[in-house]
Design an enzyme around this catalytic site. Sequence first.
Site, PDB file in Angstrom:
ATOM      1  CG  HIS A 323      19.638 -29.479 -34.348  1.00 48.93           C
ATOM      2  ND1 HIS A 323      20.249 -28.327 -33.945  1.00 48.93           N
ATOM      3  CD2 HIS A 323      19.388 -30.194 -33.235  1.00 48.93           C
ATOM      4  CE1 HIS A 323      20.345 -28.337 -32.623  1.00 48.93           C
ATOM      5  NE2 HIS A 323      19.839 -29.462 -32.177  1.00 48.93           N
ATOM      6  N   GLY A 324      20.180 -30.569 -38.857  1.00 54.26           N
ATOM      7  CA  GLY A 324      19.749 -31.318 -40.035  1.00 54.26           C
ATOM      8  C   GLY A 324      19.800 -30.456 -41.274  1.00 54.26           C
TER       9      GLY A 324
END
Lengths: 477, 351
Positions: A323-324
């Site tokens: 996701h990041g």
Amino acid sequence: MIFTTPEFWLFFCCFWFVFTLSRGTARKLVLLAASYIFYAAWDPRFLLLLCGSTVLDYLVGRWLATASAVSTRRRLLLLSLCGNLGVLALFKYYDFFVVSAGELLAALGVSLEPATLGLVLPVGISFYTFQTLSYTVDLYRDPSRKPCGSLLDFANYVAFFPQLVAGPIERARDLLPQLAAIGSRRRGDLSGWQRIALGCFKKVVIADNLAPLVEATYADPGSVYPLALWLGTYAFAVQIYCDFSGYSDIAIGLARLLGVRLRENFDAPYAACGPREFWRRWHISLSTWLRDYLYIPLGGNRGPRLRTAGNLMATMLLGGLWHGAAWSFVLWGAFHGLLLAIGRLRAVAQIADKLPILVRRIGFFHLVCLGWALFRVETLADCAIVWGKLLNPLAFAPGKWLSEVTASGEAGALAVLAGLGTAVVGWQMLVVRDSQAICAVLERRPWVVQLYVAVALLTLCALLAPESPPAFLYFQF
Amino acid sequence: MHTIACVEWHRELWQVGWVVARPRRMARRVGYLLAACALPLLLFSLDRWVSDRGTLGWERNAVRGGLARVDKLPEASGVVVLGSSTSRDWLRMRALAFLYRIPRDQVVDAHINGCHQACTWAEVRNMLARGRHFEYAFYGLNHFQMCEEPHSKRVLQHRMLLPREQTFDLWKLYAHAKMPQWYIARSIVAAGAQGPADTAAVRAKLRYYTVGRPQPGQSHRWSTANPPSPPRVRYCSYNEDEVRYKLEATRMLFDDLKHLATVSNVMILPDESLSHTTPAITKAWAAHRKALHELAASRPWIELIDMTEGGPWTPERFTDGVHLHQHEYGGQRRRLSHAVLRSMRRRARAE
């Protein structure tokens, strides 16, 4: 180009007109050109990465079909993995790991200036990398599977613009045959408009209007009242669901207009009673990808309990990192890994089974919200602050907070937003239906009813959109 | 035989019925479609109606106000004041008439609130299309106006001001923007709806009537005791991407000013960012002055007047960072008059 802006619809209407008129290879070329224009609208330089990934996996796929020796096949798979994951690692994770290593060394007393690259993250890179990887891995695993014979079809599979930048992450076996036949298909499915209208409503009316509330509470978590933080966290839970599932709805609707069926990505996730059910309902295309290409190859649940828990934790940690590039995402992944591991304990399952289903749903929703708090904070230090406030009922002081709400003049706006959020979560918990079920009900109605519902939803979007709407949250991943 | 005839007759009757029924069904479908279109049309009408009234539709009314002031003095050919309110504040119509020794009704106040370069260019084109010409034009440019700031109200200003047949020129200007498609799409929608077409006015009214307005200065109190930090100083970074569109708009404006006025006085206006000495702001201001001097150097009808020299420009001298307090303008107007007189003498000597 964001799906909910006039420029996208201008682009789409021009494209749809040409697409409808064309047939055969010309239609496929029109689709590919539109996909590349759509992607280049963000930054034309990153088109090279997209094309590079397309050519690499297409060639690896062809070579895999001809290679029979296991070592050759393994080397080819390695080539694809290195190519795709290497680009992803360079653009998304290099700076993060270099900075983290620098911070670790600084904590140990070694001072080094981290050599960061400061690269801009190409939009949608995580999504199309996973999509192309699944194609190569499937061919590697199953030698009887035939590779894609046309570079044009494969390029359309990688760059198909409705789902290019934020999914759903499609599998080659589902999407490629549809795209290969797109030239001969006469007309798309107009019921896609219904889905698009619903997606726009979720994004523009619900998610975008909740965004300022979330922003206000998470901008400086240290100074926020605990009850305001709970309100902001609930709002974020609804915002991220409506934002992402709204995007998926629009993507699915657009694909239907072109005669392509995409997989569903959400199925009333806040109706889940436990972590396993949650991941069967939330971002389904990612969770099934992680299951098929990470969890099961790691051993899945075939080993002892501790090994299964380790596999779950590894899968969710990587899912969080997907996701990041931030430790808060890793922490969020670890939190869900822990929930999944605990959820597998027999004692926990026995206790949970005794509770009424609505209580289980509400309880688990609050656990998910605690996870979203980790997801939303910007620094690791904020994680402790936020959890400290959310989990300390002694600091809530509801009377004082309510008087502050009244003094701010925002009580009316907060009540409306709280009602909106409660309606979304309540609908899922009580009715357990998501967009596909709502649209299926509408599709059985006369076309006039469908038309009026779509027009009413789009009119509400125009009426209730905020002045400067934020972009889709999942674009940053 | 009779049976066959009966079947034939029924078939014909059915065909006739089908032919008759089909247009009816088509008409019904068209009726439904039109009724469906009525909802957004009603919304656009409501939007226009609300934005035509009071302070809610001030952008549209500001454009109309500017044009109305030009129309009120159809014979005026002395001086025209262009630009936004920050431009207008430096100039008094009576003082301009005195300065140029012309009657007051020869000075036209054509400023439009919130009118940046592209809007002013569209207004100049509007006046040119109506055959207007002046001896002198005044236009003030703020530093922050050089950076691109997409907003649907700006597209609406362009649409309302620019003659429709010159739309292609507007799109050519939009091609220099970061997202040309954003501008073009909004331009099309605004042209169709003849209003903001983003229902901002309706939404503002809706919020006012349903959930009320936040208490001024208190709206943060529901979430935190700490008031939000004051907004950062407004300035343009002068990165190439940020200024490309506005530089092109300024260039087009300067080119068209040649046809509107014999001499165009372009004022470089100060703001509170001048009091900040951070390298980024100093560099941006140097780039701003350089860019304007370069544009003016090749255009002899442009007279550049730098009003930023009467510093220091501390935030206390401004009401909002860009508009000066009223008592500050006296001295500034005197400085402006002297600068204009100097330029007039210089031009006279050159001629």
